[in-house]
Design a protein around this motif. Structure first.
Motif, short mmCIF file in Angstrom:
data_model
loop_
_atom_site.label_atom_id
_atom_site.label_comp_id
_atom_site.label_asym_id
_atom_site.label_seq_id
_atom_site.Cartn_x
_atom_site.Cartn_y
_atom_site.Cartn_z
N LEU A 1 0.82 -1.21 0.00
CA LEU A 1 0.00 0.00 0.00
C LEU A 1 0.86 1.26 0.00
N ILE A 2 1.93 1.24 0.77
CA ILE A 2 2.85 2.39 0.82
C ILE A 2 3.48 2.60 -0.55
N GLY A 3 3.93 1.51 -1.15
CA GLY A 3 4.54 1.59 -2.49
C GLY A 3 3.55 2.08 -3.53
N ALA A 4 2.33 1.57 -3.47
CA ALA A 4 1.30 1.99 -4.43
C ALA A 4 0.98 3.48 -4.25
N ALA A 5 0.88 3.91 -3.01
CA ALA A 5 0.57 5.33 -2.75
C ALA A 5 1.66 6.24 -3.30
N SER A 6 2.91 5.90 -3.07
CA SER A 6 3.99 6.75 -3.59
C SER A 6 4.06 6.66 -5.10
N GLY A 7 3.79 5.49 -5.66
CA GLY A 7 3.80 5.34 -7.11
C GLY A 7 2.72 6.15 -7.79
N ILE A 8 1.53 6.11 -7.24
CA ILE A 8 0.41 6.87 -7.80
C ILE A 8 0.67 8.37 -7.68
N ALA A 9 1.17 8.77 -6.53
CA ALA A 9 1.40 10.20 -6.29
C ALA A 9 2.51 10.78 -7.16
N THR A 10 3.44 9.95 -7.60
CA THR A 10 4.58 10.46 -8.36
C THR A 10 4.59 10.00 -9.81
N ALA A 11 3.54 9.35 -10.28
CA ALA A 11 3.50 8.81 -11.64
C ALA A 11 3.70 9.88 -12.70
N SER A 12 3.21 11.07 -12.47
CA SER A 12 3.35 12.11 -13.49
C SER A 12 4.82 12.45 -13.73
N GLY A 13 5.64 12.42 -12.68
CA GLY A 13 7.07 12.67 -12.84
C GLY A 13 7.77 11.60 -13.64
N PHE B 1 11.05 11.83 -8.26
CA PHE B 1 10.10 11.99 -9.36
C PHE B 1 9.22 13.24 -9.25
N LYS B 2 8.74 13.54 -8.08
CA LYS B 2 7.79 14.66 -7.93
C LYS B 2 8.52 16.00 -7.83
N PHE B 3 9.53 16.07 -6.96
CA PHE B 3 10.21 17.34 -6.72
C PHE B 3 11.51 17.49 -7.50
N GLN B 4 11.97 16.42 -8.14
CA GLN B 4 13.16 16.42 -8.98
C GLN B 4 14.41 16.90 -8.24
N LEU B 5 14.49 16.51 -6.97
CA LEU B 5 15.64 16.85 -6.12
C LEU B 5 16.64 15.70 -6.17
N ILE B 6 17.42 15.67 -7.21
CA ILE B 6 18.31 14.53 -7.46
C ILE B 6 19.32 14.36 -6.33
N GLY B 7 19.90 15.44 -5.84
CA GLY B 7 20.87 15.35 -4.75
C GLY B 7 20.25 14.81 -3.47
N SER B 8 19.08 15.31 -3.13
CA SER B 8 18.39 14.82 -1.94
C SER B 8 17.97 13.36 -2.11
N ALA B 9 17.54 13.01 -3.32
CA ALA B 9 17.16 11.62 -3.59
C ALA B 9 18.38 10.71 -3.48
N PHE B 10 19.54 11.20 -3.89
CA PHE B 10 20.77 10.41 -3.78
C PHE B 10 21.11 10.16 -2.30
N ILE B 11 21.00 11.19 -1.48
CA ILE B 11 21.25 11.02 -0.04
C ILE B 11 20.24 10.04 0.55
N ASP B 12 18.98 10.17 0.13
CA ASP B 12 17.94 9.27 0.61
C ASP B 12 18.23 7.83 0.21
N ILE B 13 18.70 7.60 -1.00
CA ILE B 13 18.97 6.23 -1.45
C ILE B 13 20.13 5.62 -0.66
N ILE B 14 21.09 6.44 -0.29
CA ILE B 14 22.19 5.95 0.56
C ILE B 14 21.63 5.55 1.93
#
Length: 124
Positions: A4-16, A85-98
């Protein structure tokens, strides 16, 4: 719950995924977009099974820690889609993935103390 968490984030960010993501320069080994949905669905199902295996064990301090790490990892996973995907914050997303990878390693270790199958399901 993880599905459900994955589906919610996927639906919310699909446009990106369908707009901005198409325009960025990606490496040659980047998988095709049609694989993301099925692969992430499988991964979230494995997370759910693993979570259930740990949840069904008797209460203990290691179980409490393992569940806390699981929820931290799940929250970080949820946030990554929005950051990237939604905010296009590549640097922040990189930190998050780490942080996701570190939390997954901690979660596998914590789950292994409680249920080896649950730990192994987190490896993919």
């Amino acid at each position: 719950m993880p599905l459900l968490i994955g589906a919610a984030s996927g639906i919310a960010t699909a446009s990106g995924v369908n707009d901005w993501y198409q325009t960025i320069n990606k490496p040659g080994f980047n998988p095709p977009n049609y694989l993301f949905g099925p692969v992430w669905t499988i991964l979230y199902i494995l997370m759910g099974i693993s979570f259930y295996l740990v949840l069904e064990t008797p209460n203990s301090k290691p179980k409490t820690y393992a569940l806390a790490v699981f929820f931290v990892q799940l929250l970080l996973n949820f946030c990554w889609s929005f950051l990237f995907f939604k905010f296009q914050l590549i640097g922040s997303a990189f930190i998050d993935i780490i942080l996701i990878w570190l939390s997954i390693i901690c979660m596998i270790y914590a789950f292994h103390k409680i249920n080896k199958k649950a730990a192994c399901l987190q490896i993919p």
